[in-house]
Design an enzyme around this catalytic site. Structure first.
Site, PDB file in Angstrom:
ATOM      1  N   ASP A 109       0.864  -1.169   0.000  1.00 42.77           N
ATOM      2  CA  ASP A 109       0.000   0.000   0.000  1.00 42.77           C
ATOM      3  C   ASP A 109       0.907   1.226   0.000  1.00 42.77           C
ATOM      4  O   ASP A 109       1.868   1.291   0.780  1.00 42.77           O
ATOM      5  CB  ASP A 109      -0.873   0.003   1.267  1.00 42.77           C
ATOM      6  CG  ASP A 109      -2.279   0.482   0.994  1.00 42.77           C
ATOM      7  OD1 ASP A 109      -2.409   1.578   0.422  1.00 42.77           O
ATOM      8  OD2 ASP A 109      -3.239  -0.217   1.361  1.00 42.77           O
ATOM      9  N   ASP A 216      -3.057   4.647  -2.329  1.00 43.07           N
ATOM     10  CA  ASP A 216      -4.140   5.205  -1.523  1.00 43.07           C
ATOM     11  C   ASP A 216      -4.555   6.583  -2.052  1.00 43.07           C
ATOM     12  O   ASP A 216      -3.699   7.447  -2.272  1.00 43.07           O
ATOM     13  CB  ASP A 216      -3.628   5.334  -0.077  1.00 43.07           C
ATOM     14  CG  ASP A 216      -4.733   5.601   0.916  1.00 43.07           C
ATOM     15  OD1 ASP A 216      -5.618   4.737   1.055  1.00 43.07           O
ATOM     16  OD2 ASP A 216      -4.707   6.668   1.566  1.00 43.07           O
ATOM     17  N   GLU A 272      -6.331   3.870  -5.879  1.00 40.05           N
ATOM     18  CA  GLU A 272      -7.630   4.035  -5.221  1.00 40.05           C
ATOM     19  C   GLU A 272      -8.109   5.443  -5.547  1.00 40.05           C
ATOM     20  O   GLU A 272      -7.421   6.418  -5.225  1.00 40.05           O
ATOM     21  CB  GLU A 272      -7.511   3.850  -3.707  1.00 40.05           C
ATOM     22  CG  GLU A 272      -8.872   3.808  -3.043  1.00 40.05           C
ATOM     23  CD  GLU A 272      -8.880   4.361  -1.632  1.00 40.05           C
ATOM     24  OE1 GLU A 272      -9.762   3.981  -0.844  1.00 40.05           O
ATOM     25  OE2 GLU A 272      -8.005   5.192  -1.299  1.00 40.05           O
ATOM     26  N   HIS A 345     -11.230  -3.231   3.069  1.00 39.37           N
ATOM     27  CA  HIS A 345     -11.156  -2.887   4.484  1.00 39.37           C
ATOM     28  C   HIS A 345     -11.952  -1.634   4.842  1.00 39.37           C
ATOM     29  O   HIS A 345     -12.039  -1.275   6.017  1.00 39.37           O
ATOM     30  CB  HIS A 345      -9.688  -2.674   4.879  1.00 39.37           C
ATOM     31  CG  HIS A 345      -9.094  -1.473   4.195  1.00 39.37           C
ATOM     32  ND1 HIS A 345      -8.916  -1.402   2.829  1.00 39.37           N
ATOM     33  CD2 HIS A 345      -8.677  -0.285   4.684  1.00 39.37           C
ATOM     34  CE1 HIS A 345      -8.405  -0.223   2.518  1.00 39.37           C
ATOM     35  NE2 HIS A 345      -8.255   0.475   3.613  1.00 39.37           N
ATOM     36  N   ASP A 346     -12.511  -0.943   3.838  1.00 42.01           N
ATOM     37  CA  ASP A 346     -13.311   0.258   4.096  1.00 42.01           C
ATOM     38  C   ASP A 346     -14.807   0.023   3.916  1.00 42.01           C
ATOM     39  O   ASP A 346     -15.605   0.940   4.125  1.00 42.01           O
ATOM     40  CB  ASP A 346     -12.909   1.382   3.123  1.00 42.01           C
ATOM     41  CG  ASP A 346     -11.517   1.932   3.377  1.00 42.01           C
ATOM     42  OD1 ASP A 346     -11.046   1.873   4.529  1.00 42.01           O
ATOM     43  OD2 ASP A 346     -10.913   2.444   2.411  1.00 42.01           O
TER      44      ASP A 346
END
Ligand code: TEU
Length: 574
Positions: A109, A216, A272, A345-346
């Site tokens: 990430d 991210d 993302e 994970h969100d």
């Protein structure tokens, strides 16, 4: 399977990620090895055989860098070290090596829209005389206001996890920008030194053996003119969604790709991108532009909300969901590439959100959602636990929540007069905490996640829903994911075939074809908890079609059982 090994190999050399399935690990909740209740890198190493058995090609690790953990590692204080909570650099080297031994790649990430406020760069930047002052966004108080007093923030924008995007620093009397929270100050990408420092750090990780990056909120790095021009800020559009896709985004991404050698080294890059439209994604993922391989759209996970506010709940309809995914398929059909996900994970758990997590329908709905997703064109992402149908957790009181986003929403919403019962209803539907309960490995205490006390309670349904039980059951969600992954590896039509949506308005059935030359796969899936009849003559070529993979045994009927899905190979091009 008709596909030759030769074409499989061809698909895997250049653009190898086009045939890959990626598995996301949220290390904190994956597997604890040292009984401190928090998952860690040695824990991941101990589960590599499981991941190989599942058949995934790539692991994406949510952040394991040194971090104060105010956003579980999405606030990084040292990009070149591992947080002791998760282990050491040596542990990570071992993970990379052992994954590679099994033919599994690993991507990190990359969180470079912002750092932690504890990062050395930001600590230096607090000094107005420092040459790092301009690495972040510093602005004076609102004209006519005393710095640090209520209402003196440069503008009224709310942060994602805090009341304001602006935080007062008494040392200079100025405010710094943090789109997410005060612990996550935004880096100023206008400054070439910032960009070079990021590029150097990325090269350092590639030299360590990583195979790519998940970036991210990467479409927030180019800020709008109102923030970069140093003009008055009042009423600036600085909320997350308005900041997205700024004027220099493509330039910054192309520069990064060139300077780091991302495409040159055939690395996997996925951005993302909240607020990215199909047009933005077309530009970013067009291989000729050398920006990124693919992006994560937020559109399909925003269909159950009103406008930009994820807590403002709306009903999701199947036609809307089908249409959205289809538009992305058509939009990126010529150039560019899709990433495919329902879970991360969100997000709340897919089977609870898009399927039916009741005991009666959980298994078939988890399988059918996976069938539909994995048969779209693009690179599928599996989020830990999704592969055996983990569900949302019973989070009913505010004391059950741990995530900074949920807690901030509760505080602000209650303060503005939204009834607590409504706030709790939104949280129970959408909180990120649902995704973050420990992975349920087996039916032993704490589901085999830890021998200590887990940092977050294990979902109480673990005795029935766990990886161990799923692995031993040939009819499990896990076995279905294995078959879907194998099918993608073996069948060129799944990887490269053209997508065409059928029955767009049907309220229960999700049907589409994938076509490559004269080879056609037809997917028909009942995405409801009631039987569904295929309308007569609505699906061309159905008669005599061969069942490639289905959730139920009898696949010849015109009525699909609740959450039944079929992947069929048509005998002649329809
Ligand atoms: O998420 C960015 C993002 O847009 C969100 O999904 C978001 O934070 C929130 O869940 C919206 O409701 C990324 C990470 O995936 C997330 O975990 C981080 O908290 C965030 O960036 C900040 O780094």
């Amino acid at each position: 399977m008709t596909t030759s090994l030769e074409s499989d190999r061809a698909a895997r050399t250049d653009g190898w990620w086009r045939s890959a399935v990626v598995y996301q690990i949220y290390p904190r909740s994956f597997q604890d090895s040292n009984s401190d209740g928090v998952g860690d890198i040695p824990g991941i190493v101990s589960r590599l055989d499981y991941l190989a058995e599942l058949g995934v090609d790539v692991l994406w690790l949510s952040p394991v860098y040194r971090s104060p953990q105010i956003d579980n590692g999405y606030d990084i204080s040292d990009y070149r070290d591992i947080d002791p909570l998760f282990g050491t650099l040596a542990d990570l080297d071992e993970l990379i090596g052992r994954a590679h031994d099994r033919g599994i790649k690993l991507i990190m990430d990359l969180v470079v829209n912002h750092t932690s406020d504890q990062h050395a760069w930001f600590i230096e930047s607090r000094d107005p005389a420092s040459d790092k002052r301009d690495w972040y966004f510093w602005r004076p108080a609102r004209p006519g206001h005393e710095p640090g007093t209520p209402g003196a923030e440069p503008d009224d924008s709310q942060a994602a996890f805090a009341p304001s995007v602006w935080t007062h620093d008494p040392r200079s009397g100025e405010y710094y920008l943090g789109i997410f929270s005060p612990g996550q100050p935004d880096l100023n990408w206008e400054n070439p030194d910032v960009r070079q420092a990021v590029h150097a750090m990325m090269r350092w990780w590639i030299d360590r053996g990583v195979d790519g990056f998940r970036m991210d909120v990467i479409n927030l790095i180019s800020k709008p003119a109102v923030l970069t021009s140093r003009g008055p800020i009042a009423a600036a559009p600085s909320g997350m969604w308005q900041i997205a896709n700024g004027p220099r985004l493509d330039e910054f991404l192309a520069e990064m790709n060139r300077e780091v050698g991302l495409d040159a080294q055939n690395l996997l890059t996925v951005g993302e991108t909240p607020g990215a439209t199909i047009e933005v994604a077309q530009r970013i993922t067009d291989p000729a532009r050398h920006e990124l391989n693919m992006v994560f759209t937020f559109e399909h996970v925003s269909l159950d909300q009103v406008g930009w506010n994820k807590w403002d709940l709306a009903d999701l309809t199947l036609p809307a969901l089908k249409d959205n995914l289809a538009q992305w398929q058509y939009g990126l059909a010529e150039a560019g590439w899709n990433s495919l996900y329902l879970d991360n994970h969100d997000q709340p758990r897919a089977v609870s959100r898009f399927g039916d997590d009741s005991p009666e329908h959980r298994v078939n709905s988890a399988k059918t959602l996976a069938t539909v997703l994995h048969l779209h064109k693009g690179t599928p992402y599996v989020y830990q636990g999704e592969e055996f149908g983990m569900t949302n957790a019973p989070l009913t009181e505010i004391g059950h929540y741990l995530d900074v986003e949920s807690l901030n929403y509760h505080t602000l919403a209650v303060a503005t007069g939204i009834p607590e019962v409504d706030v709790l209803r939104s949280l129970a539907r959408k909180s990120r905490d649902h995704a973050r309960t420990p992975v349920q490995w087996d039916d032993t205490p704490y589901a085999g996640f830890t021998a200590g006390v887990p940092w977050m309670p294990v979902n109480p349904n673990y005795p029935a829903i766990n990886a161990d039980a799923a692995r031993r059951d040939p009819g499990s969600v896990f076995a279905h994911f294995q078959r879907l992954i194998r099918l993608r590896h073996a069948d060129e039509v799944v990887r490269e075939g053209r997508f065409d949506l059928l029955l767009p308005d049907h309220e229960q059935l999700w049907a589409f074809t994938r076509t490559l030359g004269d080879r056609v796969l037809l997917v028909v899936a009942n995405c409801s908890s009631a039987p569904a009849e295929i309308p007569p003559d609505s699906l061309p070529g159905l008669d005599g079609a061969e069942l490639v993979l289905g959730t139920h045994d009898d696949a010849a009927t015109s009525v699909l059982a609740p959450w039944e899905s079929r992947i069929l190979r048509l005998t002649s091009a329809g």
